[in-house]
Design an enzyme around this catalytic site. Structure first.
Site, PDB file in Angstrom:
ATOM      1  N   GLY A  32       0.825  -1.204   0.000  1.00  0.00           N
ATOM      2  CA  GLY A  32       0.000   0.000   0.000  1.00  0.00           C
ATOM      3  C   GLY A  32       0.853   1.245   0.000  1.00  0.00           C
ATOM      4  O   GLY A  32       1.794   1.349   0.784  1.00  0.00           O
ATOM      5  N   TYR A 246       1.116 -12.108  -7.136  1.00  0.00           N
ATOM      6  CA  TYR A 246       1.477 -10.699  -7.285  1.00  0.00           C
ATOM      7  C   TYR A 246       1.747  -9.950  -5.983  1.00  0.00           C
ATOM      8  O   TYR A 246       2.741  -9.271  -5.856  1.00  0.00           O
ATOM      9  CB  TYR A 246       0.352  -9.980  -8.035  1.00  0.00           C
ATOM     10  CG  TYR A 246       0.550  -8.489  -8.183  1.00  0.00           C
ATOM     11  CD1 TYR A 246       1.348  -7.972  -9.198  1.00  0.00           C
ATOM     12  CD2 TYR A 246      -0.039  -7.593  -7.298  1.00  0.00           C
ATOM     13  CE1 TYR A 246       1.536  -6.597  -9.333  1.00  0.00           C
ATOM     14  CE2 TYR A 246       0.146  -6.224  -7.425  1.00  0.00           C
ATOM     15  CZ  TYR A 246       0.932  -5.731  -8.442  1.00  0.00           C
ATOM     16  OH  TYR A 246       1.115  -4.386  -8.560  1.00  0.00           O
TER      17      TYR A 246
END
Length: 472
Positions: A32, A246
């Site tokens: 993030g 991923y």
């Protein structure tokens, strides 16, 4: 896609807990990049510092400090519910009748809309538009006696994906949803203190020894007496396969499975399935690197750097708007003309979501002189949205939901296009039982079936659009 958040927590009487949390969040920065925050306590007082941007940007002048601090939690955010605003940053900190509590959340609550409406009808006031605040309010309103009981009482009311780090004045608490969608692990410091981290790479950077993963449906409580485990729900494991494709860093180990080994095997299986003829293998850095090395190894082709990544640009996947993603692709990647010119190039990427990025990459390589461009993807086509913390948006935005593989190939302009088969993907995580994993974005088999999985309830801005309608 809608993911990505990272949570971190430290309990230690000897180490600088806020500094360790800072380093842990940097290790989890890939999860993030919109905002970050750190909350600390000394047992009597609690404080939180949050801001928009990367960890090193937000805390470029000073890391949050408190004299005699011994517990800290931190968060890095990619917004999955609510806009990318300062008001929506975490950790959330609130005061209630039982004291103070701070919370950091990774995941998406699928029944947050239903719970929030009921709370608002009973007079509860919300200060954010994120689903995580629902959980804080449930804790504050619980009639149970101890904080552990209040948290478990609240956990039993929520559904969806969540890994939580929670801090009280004297406890560090971690919890993982019964499906175990998102990862959370436990580490041990030299002084006997503990660390909670979304990934094991967060433990490595602070010198914590890996102890174990938090089990699905488990809550762990860390205080002066050590670590105590509480089972609040029966485990129904549905680990997100995209952590291995991923999201996670290659050096992490999740639920006993090496991320690096998984991605390398994805590349090897791809080479067997695609049997694509080319001169060189290149990757879309960095997420395609390991799979590309596996493909080249199996195919007996040279693996070279044909696309150079600007290391100072964030991951295009987790840019919050399409316009920002388009600009980021141009800033982020540039082809090496001397490598690709006149070559038949096999390009390895982890996934195709909307198709726009892949199309730009194919065009870049052709403009650089590539004779042929073959796109090979280390995951199956993504045809279904995710409701468990991945920003796949509406299904209509997923290119595989509306186009065949051949139509996608034409859309991105590649000479050929190959996706990893679902069976091939399942074979790439040998330490995990495929029956205990979530492949819903590929086959629509959602582990949690409920009415709140409607497009309206899954809307990232559900708590904002509803208010706008009310005000009209």
């Amino acid at each position: 896609m809608k993911e990505e958040c990272g949570v971190f927590g430290v309990y230690s009487r000897e180490f600088n807990v806020s500094e360790l949390t800072y380093y842990g969040l940097i290790a989890l920065q890939h999860r993030g990049q919109e905002s970050t925050g750190i909350a600390v306590t000394d047992g009597a007082w609690m404080d939180v510092s949050r801001g928009m941007g990367l960890v090193r940007e937000v805390f470029r002048h000073q890391i949050p400090q408190m004299e005699n601090q011994y517990i800290a939690i931190g968060h890095v955010r990619y917004s999955t519910t609510g806009s990318s605003l300062l008001a929506n940053t975490q950790p959330l900190m609130v005061s209630y009748s039982g004291g103070k509590i701070a919370l950091a959340h990774n995941g998406n609550l699928t029944n947050a809309g239903e719970i929030r409406r009921k709370l608002e009808e009973s007079g509860t006031i919300f200060q954010t538009t994120i689903d995580s605040e629902v959980f804080v309010n449930l804790i504050a309103r619980s009639r149970k006696v101890t904080v552990e009981e209040k948290i478990i009482d609240s956990l039993k009311k929520i559904k969806g994906a969540y890994c939580l780090t929670i801090m009280t004045e004297d406890k560090l608490i971690g919890a993982r949803d019964p499906q175990g969608f998102r990862p959370l692990c436990i580490g041990r410091l030299e002084d006997g203190g503990y660390v909670l981290s979304s990934e094991s790479c967060g433990l490595d950077v602070v010198g914590a020894e890996f102890v174990r993963d938090v089990e699905p449906g488990e809550m762990v409580v860390i205080d002066e007496n050590g670590l105590e485990s509480h089972r609040f729900a029966k485990a129904k494991p549905s680990m997100c396969i995209f952590e291995f494709i991923y999201f996670a860093r290659p050096d992490s180990i999740i639920d006993g499975q090496s991320v690096h080994e998984s991605r390398f095997e994805m590349g090897r299986i791809l080479a067997k399935e695609a049997k694509c003829k080319g001169d060189i293998v290149i990757s879309v850095p960095d997420s395609g690197n390991v799979a590309a090395s596996g493909y080249a190894y199996e195919a007996g082709l040279p693996y070279v750097s044909g696309l150079i990544k600007n290391r100072y640009i964030g991951r295009t996947f987790i840019q919050p708007s399409q316009k920002q993603r388009d600009t980021a692709v141009k800033l982020k990647l540039n082809p090496v003309k001397s490598v690709v010119k006149g070559k038949s190039v096999i390009v390895i990427d982890d996934s195709i979501v909307r198709g726009t990025t892949s199309g730009k990459i194919v065009k870049m390589l052709r403009d650089a002189g590539a004779k042929e461009v073959h796109m090979v993807i280390s995951s199956p086509p993504i045809g279904f949205p995710c409701f468990y913390g991945i920003d796949t948006s509406a299904r209509k935005e997923l290119i595989a939901a509306t186009k065949t593989v051949e139509e996608i190939r034409e859309y991105i302009g590649a000479d050929s296009l190959h996706f990893l088969s679902l069976d091939g993907l399942k074979s790439c995580v040998p330490e995990l039982n495929p029956k205990n994993m979530c492949f819903a974005c590929f086959n629509g088999g959602y582990p949690i079936q409920q009415k709140t999985q409607s497009p309206a309830e899954a809307d990232k801005y559900i708590f904002e659009t509803r208010k706008k309608k009310t005000n009209c």
